[in-house]
Design a protein around this motif. Structure first.
Motif, PDB file in Angstrom:
ATOM      1  N   TRP A 316     -11.730 -11.229  18.207  1.00  8.32           N
ATOM      2  CA  TRP A 316     -10.358 -11.551  18.637  1.00  8.32           C
ATOM      3  C   TRP A 316      -9.510 -10.304  18.387  1.00  8.32           C
ATOM      4  CZ3 TRP A 316      -7.510 -16.643  16.798  1.00  8.32           C
ATOM      5  CH2 TRP A 316      -6.369 -16.834  17.598  1.00  8.32           C
ATOM      6  N   GLU A 317      -8.999  -9.709  19.432  1.00 13.25           N
ATOM      7  CA  GLU A 317      -8.209  -8.489  19.314  1.00 13.25           C
ATOM      8  C   GLU A 317      -6.775  -8.851  18.934  1.00 13.25           C
ATOM      9  OE1 GLU A 317      -8.547  -6.060  22.766  1.00 13.25           O
ATOM     10  OE2 GLU A 317     -10.747  -6.042  22.712  1.00 13.25           O
ATOM     11  N   VAL A 318      -6.444  -8.627  17.681  1.00 11.47           N
ATOM     12  CA  VAL A 318      -5.139  -9.028  17.150  1.00 11.47           C
ATOM     13  C   VAL A 318      -4.500  -7.856  16.412  1.00 11.47           C
ATOM     14  CG1 VAL A 318      -5.799 -11.462  16.933  1.00 11.47           C
ATOM     15  CG2 VAL A 318      -6.187  -9.910  15.004  1.00 11.47           C
ATOM     16  N   GLU A 319      -3.165  -7.887  16.322  1.00 15.16           N
ATOM     17  CA  GLU A 319      -2.415  -6.884  15.582  1.00 15.16           C
ATOM     18  C   GLU A 319      -1.981  -7.448  14.232  1.00 15.16           C
ATOM     19  OE1 GLU A 319      -1.845  -3.711  16.455  1.00 15.16           O
ATOM     20  OE2 GLU A 319      -3.040  -4.046  18.277  1.00 15.16           O
ATOM     21  N   TRP A 328       1.138 -13.065  14.691  1.00 13.95           N
ATOM     22  CA  TRP A 328       1.451 -13.455  16.074  1.00 13.95           C
ATOM     23  C   TRP A 328       0.264 -13.035  16.926  1.00 13.95           C
ATOM     24  CZ3 TRP A 328       4.490 -16.715  18.246  1.00 13.95           C
ATOM     25  CH2 TRP A 328       5.080 -16.538  19.486  1.00 13.95           C
ATOM     26  N   LEU A 329      -0.504 -14.012  17.379  1.00 12.49           N
ATOM     27  CA  LEU A 329      -1.820 -13.740  17.936  1.00 12.49           C
ATOM     28  C   LEU A 329      -1.895 -14.119  19.413  1.00 12.49           C
ATOM     29  CD1 LEU A 329      -3.884 -15.343  15.014  1.00 12.49           C
ATOM     30  CD2 LEU A 329      -2.998 -13.005  15.170  1.00 12.49           C
ATOM     31  N   PRO A 330      -2.403 -13.228  20.268  1.00 16.49           N
ATOM     32  CA  PRO A 330      -2.536 -13.548  21.694  1.00 16.49           C
ATOM     33  C   PRO A 330      -3.642 -14.574  21.917  1.00 16.49           C
ATOM     34  CG  PRO A 330      -3.563 -11.435  21.222  1.00 16.49           C
ATOM     35  CD  PRO A 330      -2.893 -11.869  19.948  1.00 16.49           C
ATOM     36  N   VAL A 331      -3.383 -15.537  22.791  1.00 20.88           N
ATOM     37  CA  VAL A 331      -4.394 -16.568  23.064  1.00 20.88           C
ATOM     38  C   VAL A 331      -5.419 -16.008  24.037  1.00 20.88           C
ATOM     39  CG1 VAL A 331      -2.676 -18.373  22.683  1.00 20.88           C
ATOM     40  CG2 VAL A 331      -3.182 -17.626  25.017  1.00 20.88           C
ATOM     41  N   PRO A 332      -6.649 -16.517  24.001  1.00 22.00           N
ATOM     42  CA  PRO A 332      -7.678 -16.034  24.924  1.00 22.00           C
ATOM     43  C   PRO A 332      -7.385 -16.423  26.365  1.00 22.00           C
ATOM     44  CG  PRO A 332      -8.501 -17.868  23.611  1.00 22.00           C
ATOM     45  CD  PRO A 332      -7.168 -17.514  23.053  1.00 22.00           C
ATOM     46  N   ALA A 333      -7.976 -15.703  27.291  1.00 19.81           N
ATOM     47  CA  ALA A 333      -7.776 -15.959  28.721  1.00 19.81           C
ATOM     48  C   ALA A 333      -8.167 -17.396  29.059  1.00 19.81           C
ATOM     49  CB  ALA A 333      -8.605 -14.974  29.540  1.00 19.81           C
ATOM     50  N   GLY A 334      -7.386 -17.987  29.948  1.00 20.50           N
ATOM     51  CA  GLY A 334      -7.681 -19.343  30.390  1.00 20.50           C
ATOM     52  C   GLY A 334      -6.954 -20.429  29.631  1.00 20.50           C
ATOM     53  N   TYR A 335      -6.194 -20.054  28.609  1.00 20.18           N
ATOM     54  CA  TYR A 335      -5.467 -21.031  27.795  1.00 20.18           C
ATOM     55  C   TYR A 335      -3.970 -20.731  27.808  1.00 20.18           C
ATOM     56  CZ  TYR A 335      -9.955 -22.410  25.761  1.00 20.18           C
ATOM     57  OH  TYR A 335     -11.244 -22.861  25.586  1.00 20.18           O
ATOM     58  N   THR A 336      -3.183 -21.792  27.696  1.00 23.60           N
ATOM     59  CA  THR A 336      -1.780 -21.632  27.346  1.00 23.60           C
ATOM     60  C   THR A 336      -1.671 -21.686  25.831  1.00 23.60           C
ATOM     61  OG1 THR A 336      -1.303 -24.000  27.338  1.00 23.60           O
ATOM     62  CG2 THR A 336      -1.118 -22.843  29.459  1.00 23.60           C
ATOM     63  N   TYR A 361       9.184 -16.497  26.218  1.00 25.78           N
ATOM     64  CA  TYR A 361       8.413 -15.282  25.981  1.00 25.78           C
ATOM     65  C   TYR A 361       7.415 -15.437  24.832  1.00 25.78           C
ATOM     66  CZ  TYR A 361      10.821 -12.454  29.429  1.00 25.78           C
ATOM     67  OH  TYR A 361      11.284 -11.939  30.614  1.00 25.78           O
ATOM     68  N   GLY A 362       7.390 -16.612  24.220  1.00 23.28           N
ATOM     69  CA  GLY A 362       6.354 -16.913  23.236  1.00 23.28           C
ATOM     70  C   GLY A 362       5.076 -17.403  23.882  1.00 23.28           C
ATOM     71  N   GLU A 363       5.149 -17.733  25.173  1.00 29.76           N
ATOM     72  CA  GLU A 363       3.938 -18.167  25.863  1.00 29.76           C
ATOM     73  C   GLU A 363       2.891 -17.058  25.831  1.00 29.76           C
ATOM     74  OE1 GLU A 363       1.285 -20.009  26.772  1.00 29.76           O
ATOM     75  OE2 GLU A 363       2.962 -21.354  27.271  1.00 29.76           O
ATOM     76  N   GLY A 364       1.641 -17.485  25.597  1.00 31.00           N
ATOM     77  CA  GLY A 364       0.556 -16.514  25.502  1.00 31.00           C
ATOM     78  C   GLY A 364       0.220 -16.121  24.077  1.00 31.00           C
ATOM     79  N   TYR A 365       0.938 -16.714  23.104  1.00 35.72           N
ATOM     80  CA  TYR A 365       0.689 -16.413  21.693  1.00 35.72           C
ATOM     81  C   TYR A 365       0.654 -17.705  20.872  1.00 35.72           C
ATOM     82  CZ  TYR A 365       2.059 -11.548  22.723  1.00 35.72           C
ATOM     83  OH  TYR A 365       2.155 -10.281  23.230  1.00 35.72           O
ATOM     84  N   VAL A 366       0.059 -17.605  19.693  1.00 33.53           N
ATOM     85  CA  VAL A 366       0.203 -18.634  18.666  1.00 33.53           C
ATOM     86  C   VAL A 366       0.639 -17.949  17.375  1.00 33.53           C
ATOM     87  CG1 VAL A 366      -1.423 -20.313  19.627  1.00 33.53           C
ATOM     88  CG2 VAL A 366      -2.258 -18.537  18.058  1.00 33.53           C
TER      89      VAL A 366
END
Length: 395
Positions: A316-319, A328-336, A361-366
């Motif tokens: 999981w590529e996270v900062e 603040w982590l990007p969600v994998p492709a195919g998910y909201t 603008y929080g969409e795409g993260y958890v």
């Protein structure tokens, strides 16, 4: 029994995002599952013992059983001023530039009531803390969202704010170290903020909830350290995170004297200040030993490293966050953000907060909280790895 209809004001309030999150996690736990809750920002460590002892001693003092002064005890405001001078080199006049608050959240809602009329505009970070929206709705004001993107280090771009919105705005919320992104502000950014706010006569409200929590030896900056900041803004500082005093509900606002007076006036009509023993304990926290604060930050940094290194090891590529106790982590492709959070809860029994709950603008993260022991964070990584959503590094 009669059912009385709530006011339109209550009906118009935003849905309480965190209440819904807690309820959903509770339902899964009630089914007998071992749930790892990383979705909230509730410190898991106890208040330092010397602060608790201060409260215990103060609670038996009959003087504290009476109404305290409406605007708080002078000794606590003087302690706040001493604290800000020690920590940030900022000079404050205790009676004019300090307001005692019933928790930071209360102050964030109150300041909007103090400054905005129906139809007025507030500049609000997106993603951002949802309770900013609550105060603005209560004032019947209007939000102009300021996108926070990874490309800009999750700092707003003042150049992208339309001249019309800038001219209408009366108030702006900022929050660094940032919830939910974990970003920190630079001195240059705060200088830009002072200039922008001065140009447009905007009051800056800097939510400094995670003031003490910076990583890799970097201490977060106070907005008030910036020349000109006290002329155009205030900072709201809660003891909840710095001293693990979330349940004590004690905070303060500092800065522009006219805004502080407005906060005090509103609170004159709502409260008779905090229980005196809590005020004494707050003074002890601010002026007493600070080693527990440093230990807290070191513990959060160790947890951050376990989580981030673990997630990277499973692909999981996270900062890594630079401040706060959130990642603040990007969600994998195919998910909201919501569908991914639901998957983690249902299949891994790990609670995270979907980014959409913090704004468009929080969409795409958890958002993941560092408020569990290292072993629990490592277990959460193990459970996520078992879902086989990522390609492990080295394979």
């Amino acid at each position: 029994m009669n059912r009385f209809e709530p006011s339109q004001m209550l009906k118009s309030l935003p849905r309480q995002f965190f209440a819904a999150l807690v309820a959903r996690a509770g339902a899964v736990a009630a089914e007998g599952h071992d749930v790892i809750n990383l979705g909230q920002g509730n410190p898991d460590m106890p208040t330092p013992a010397h602060i608790v002892e201060s409260l215990q001693l103060a609670a038996v003092n009959p003087l504290n059983h009476k109404y305290p002064p409406f605007r708080g005890h002078v000794y606590l405001k003087e302690a706040v001023a001493e604290f800000y001078l020690r920590e940030y080199g900022v000079e404050l006049e205790p009676e004019r530039e300090v307001a005692i608050l019933f928790g930071g959240k209360t102050g964030l809602v109150e300041v909007v009531q103090c400054l905005l009329n129906p139809g007025d505009t507030a500049l609000v970070p997106d993603p951002g803390y949802p309770d900013y929206w609550s105060g603005i709705e209560l004032a019947r004001a209007v939000m102009e969202m300021m996108p926070l993107t990874a490309e800009r280090g999750f700092l707003p771009d003042y150049g992208s704010i339309s001249p019309e919105a800038a001219a209408k705005a009366k108030l702006m919320f900022l929050n660094y170290p940032n919830n939910p992104t974990g970003a920190v502000a630079t001195a240059d950014f705060f200088r830009e903020t002072v200039q922008f706010a001065s140009d447009h006569n905007i009051c800056v409200v800097h939510d400094f909830a995670y003031a003490a929590i910076g990583y890799e030896g970097q201490k977060p900056r106070s907005y008030l350290q910036t020349p000109g900041a006290q002329e155009n803004g205030i900072e709201i500082y809660t003891l909840s995170k710095t001293y693990n005093m979330a349940g004590w509900r004690v905070a303060f606002a500092v800065g522009n004297a006219s805004v502080i007076e407005s906060l005090n006036l509103l609170q004159d009509h709502m409260y008779v200040s905090l229980f005196g023993a809590v005020q004494e304990a707050a003074r002890t926290a601010l002026l007493g030993p600070q080693a527990p604060v440093q230990a807290n930050v070191a513990r959060y940094e160790a947890r951050r490293n376990v989580l981030i290194q673990g997630l990277r090891s499973i692909g999981w590529e996270v900062e890594a966050p630079r401040g706060s106790f959130f990642a603040w982590l990007p969600v994998p492709a195919g998910y909201t953000s919501q569908s991914f959070a639901d998957l983690l809860l249902d299949e891994a029994h790990v609670v995270v907060a979907p980014g959409i709950g913090f704004g468009a603008y929080g969409e795409g993260y958890v958002r993941v909280g560092l408020v569990s022991e290292e072993a629990r964070l490592a277990e959460a990584v193990k459970r996520i790895a078992a879902l086989k959503l990522f390609q492990p590094s080295g394979l």
